[in-house]
Design a protein around this motif. Structure first.
Motif, PDB file in Angstrom:
ATOM      1  N   VAL A  94      25.996 -43.176  -2.516  1.00 48.99           N
ATOM      2  CA  VAL A  94      27.136 -43.754  -1.812  1.00 48.99           C
ATOM      3  C   VAL A  94      26.663 -44.739  -0.746  1.00 48.99           C
ATOM      4  O   VAL A  94      27.272 -45.797  -0.551  1.00 48.99           O
ATOM      5  N   LEU A  95      25.574 -44.410  -0.053  1.00 51.87           N
ATOM      6  CA  LEU A  95      25.045 -45.321   0.971  1.00 51.87           C
ATOM      7  C   LEU A  95      24.558 -46.632   0.366  1.00 51.87           C
ATOM      8  O   LEU A  95      24.705 -47.695   0.968  1.00 51.87           O
ATOM      9  N   SER A  96      23.977 -46.555  -0.821  1.00 51.03           N
ATOM     10  CA  SER A  96      23.475 -47.780  -1.445  1.00 51.03           C
ATOM     11  C   SER A  96      24.600 -48.614  -2.058  1.00 51.03           C
ATOM     12  O   SER A  96      24.438 -49.816  -2.229  1.00 51.03           O
ATOM     13  N   ASN A  97      25.729 -47.977  -2.383  1.00 46.46           N
ATOM     14  CA  ASN A  97      26.860 -48.699  -2.969  1.00 46.46           C
ATOM     15  C   ASN A  97      28.152 -47.967  -2.629  1.00 46.46           C
ATOM     16  O   ASN A  97      28.623 -47.141  -3.401  1.00 46.46           O
ATOM     17  N   SER A  98      28.733 -48.268  -1.469  1.00 53.65           N
ATOM     18  CA  SER A  98      29.934 -47.556  -1.024  1.00 53.65           C
ATOM     19  C   SER A  98      31.131 -47.809  -1.934  1.00 53.65           C
ATOM     20  O   SER A  98      32.057 -47.007  -1.988  1.00 53.65           O
ATOM     21  N   GLY A  99      31.106 -48.901  -2.693  1.00 52.72           N
ATOM     22  CA  GLY A  99      32.211 -49.204  -3.603  1.00 52.72           C
ATOM     23  C   GLY A  99      32.270 -48.288  -4.808  1.00 52.72           C
ATOM     24  O   GLY A  99      33.275 -48.268  -5.522  1.00 52.72           O
ATOM     25  N   ILE A 100      31.219 -47.518  -5.017  1.00 51.58           N
ATOM     26  CA  ILE A 100      31.169 -46.631  -6.184  1.00 51.58           C
ATOM     27  C   ILE A 100      32.294 -45.586  -6.152  1.00 51.58           C
ATOM     28  O   ILE A 100      32.777 -45.160  -7.179  1.00 51.58           O
ATOM     29  N   ILE A 101      32.705 -45.230  -4.960  1.00 54.02           N
ATOM     30  CA  ILE A 101      33.770 -44.228  -4.822  1.00 54.02           C
ATOM     31  C   ILE A 101      35.091 -44.772  -5.376  1.00 54.02           C
ATOM     32  O   ILE A 101      35.943 -44.017  -5.841  1.00 54.02           O
ATOM     33  N   GLY A 102      35.244 -46.086  -5.365  1.00 55.47           N
ATOM     34  CA  GLY A 102      36.461 -46.705  -5.894  1.00 55.47           C
ATOM     35  C   GLY A 102      36.620 -46.537  -7.392  1.00 55.47           C
ATOM     36  O   GLY A 102      37.731 -46.618  -7.916  1.00 55.47           O
ATOM     37  N   ASN A 103      35.533 -46.296  -8.102  1.00 54.76           N
ATOM     38  CA  ASN A 103      35.584 -46.069  -9.542  1.00 54.76           C
ATOM     39  C   ASN A 103      35.291 -44.588  -9.771  1.00 54.76           C
ATOM     40  O   ASN A 103      34.163 -44.197 -10.053  1.00 54.76           O
ATOM     41  N   LYS A 104      36.330 -43.769  -9.620  1.00 50.60           N
ATOM     42  CA  LYS A 104      36.144 -42.316  -9.610  1.00 50.60           C
ATOM     43  C   LYS A 104      35.503 -41.775 -10.885  1.00 50.60           C
ATOM     44  O   LYS A 104      34.641 -40.898 -10.820  1.00 50.60           O
ATOM     45  N   SER A 105      35.889 -42.270 -12.039  1.00 44.91           N
ATOM     46  CA  SER A 105      35.321 -41.724 -13.279  1.00 44.91           C
ATOM     47  C   SER A 105      33.826 -42.019 -13.376  1.00 44.91           C
ATOM     48  O   SER A 105      33.041 -41.160 -13.781  1.00 44.91           O
ATOM     49  N   TYR A 106      33.409 -43.217 -13.000  1.00 41.65           N
ATOM     50  CA  TYR A 106      31.988 -43.566 -12.997  1.00 41.65           C
ATOM     51  C   TYR A 106      31.243 -42.724 -11.963  1.00 41.65           C
ATOM     52  O   TYR A 106      30.162 -42.193 -12.232  1.00 41.65           O
ATOM     53  N   PHE A 107      31.844 -42.604 -10.788  1.00 46.49           N
ATOM     54  CA  PHE A 107      31.264 -41.807  -9.709  1.00 46.49           C
ATOM     55  C   PHE A 107      31.104 -40.355 -10.151  1.00 46.49           C
ATOM     56  O   PHE A 107      30.059 -39.732  -9.952  1.00 46.49           O
ATOM     57  N   GLN A 108      32.120 -39.823 -10.789  1.00 52.63           N
ATOM     58  CA  GLN A 108      32.086 -38.433 -11.262  1.00 52.63           C
ATOM     59  C   GLN A 108      30.993 -38.243 -12.311  1.00 52.63           C
ATOM     60  O   GLN A 108      30.295 -37.226 -12.300  1.00 52.63           O
ATOM     61  N   ARG A 109      30.833 -39.197 -13.209  1.00 55.81           N
ATOM     62  CA  ARG A 109      29.757 -39.089 -14.217  1.00 55.81           C
ATOM     63  C   ARG A 109      28.388 -39.081 -13.544  1.00 55.81           C
ATOM     64  O   ARG A 109      27.494 -38.341 -13.954  1.00 55.81           O
ATOM     65  N   GLY A 110      28.234 -39.897 -12.508  1.00 56.18           N
ATOM     66  CA  GLY A 110      26.973 -39.902 -11.770  1.00 56.18           C
ATOM     67  C   GLY A 110      26.712 -38.563 -11.096  1.00 56.18           C
ATOM     68  O   GLY A 110      25.588 -38.049 -11.123  1.00 56.18           O
ATOM     69  N   ILE A 111      27.755 -37.998 -10.511  1.00 58.13           N
ATOM     70  CA  ILE A 111      27.620 -36.678  -9.877  1.00 58.13           C
ATOM     71  C   ILE A 111      27.300 -35.623 -10.930  1.00 58.13           C
ATOM     72  O   ILE A 111      26.467 -34.742 -10.694  1.00 58.13           O
ATOM     73  N   SER A 112      27.929 -35.714 -12.095  1.00 61.30           N
ATOM     74  CA  SER A 112      27.658 -34.752 -13.177  1.00 61.30           C
ATOM     75  C   SER A 112      26.182 -34.785 -13.567  1.00 61.30           C
ATOM     76  O   SER A 112      25.556 -33.741 -13.745  1.00 61.30           O
ATOM     77  N   ARG A 113      25.635 -35.994 -13.700  1.00 63.30           N
ATOM     78  CA  ARG A 113      24.222 -36.140 -14.059  1.00 63.30           C
ATOM     79  C   ARG A 113      23.328 -35.518 -12.986  1.00 63.30           C
ATOM     80  O   ARG A 113      22.418 -34.740 -13.289  1.00 63.30           O
ATOM     81  N   ILE A 114      23.639 -35.827 -11.730  1.00 63.10           N
ATOM     82  CA  ILE A 114      22.843 -35.295 -10.610  1.00 63.10           C
ATOM     83  C   ILE A 114      22.960 -33.773 -10.543  1.00 63.10           C
ATOM     84  O   ILE A 114      21.969 -33.066 -10.329  1.00 63.10           O
ATOM     85  N   LEU A 115      24.156 -33.258 -10.754  1.00 57.03           N
ATOM     86  CA  LEU A 115      24.391 -31.813 -10.714  1.00 57.03           C
ATOM     87  C   LEU A 115      23.637 -31.111 -11.844  1.00 57.03           C
ATOM     88  O   LEU A 115      23.002 -30.073 -11.627  1.00 57.03           O
ATOM     89  N   ALA A 116      23.661 -31.689 -13.039  1.00 58.93           N
ATOM     90  CA  ALA A 116      22.935 -31.093 -14.169  1.00 58.93           C
ATOM     91  C   ALA A 116      21.428 -31.078 -13.885  1.00 58.93           C
ATOM     92  O   ALA A 116      20.751 -30.077 -14.150  1.00 58.93           O
TER      93      ALA A 116
END
Length: 150
Positions: A94-116
């Protein structure tokens, strides 16, 4: 919320105007017990928030992950370790790209990868539904926090 509901129902049942001194003493004792439970719950919640460096999002995610069947793990310390790794990486993302939160589905996929990855690093077996559910919740927490800040 259970304590709040219990308190509300207790006050609905009370008719203070018709109570005797013994009833009032008993009610005060019951309210003191409820206050002690609330104080203990607040202490536990504050300790959990402290584990995540004051980030309430992750304290809520921790509690949700522990009570959603089946939990990723039944060990609170393993859950903390997993979510701390996730927090560090997601906060960095989020710090490197604060706009990522605006694209929730993309953001969620990134979190899913990190969580896995975090579960794998912590030797915790999980399925796709668990990862998706928790990642969705964490993403929603970030989106909600951003909406409140705006």
């Amino acid at each position: 919320m259970n304590l709040l509901e219990e308190l509300r129902s207790r006050f609905k049942k009370l008719n203070i105007e018709e109570m005797g001194s013994a009833d009032i003493a008993k009610s005060i004792e019951e309210l003191d017990c409820m206050r002690a439970r609330v104080d203990e719950l607040n202490r536990e919640n504050a300790a959990l928030v402290k584990k995540y460096d004051g980030d309430e999002k992750y304290a809520r995610a921790h509690k949700r992950a522990m009570r959603t069947p089946p939990p990723l793990t039944t060990s609170p310390s393993k859950m903390s370790a997993i979510l701390k790794r996730v927090k560090g990486k997601v906060d960095g993302m989020v710090l490197s790209n604060s706009g990522i939160i605006g694209n929730k589905s993309y953001f969620q996929r990134g979190i899913s990868r990190i969580l896995a990855e975090s579960c794998k690093a912590g030797s915790v077996k999980c399925d796709a539904a668990q990862i998706t559910g928790l990642a969705s919740y964490i993403a929603s927490e970030y989106v909600d926090e951003r909406g409140k800040a705006a």
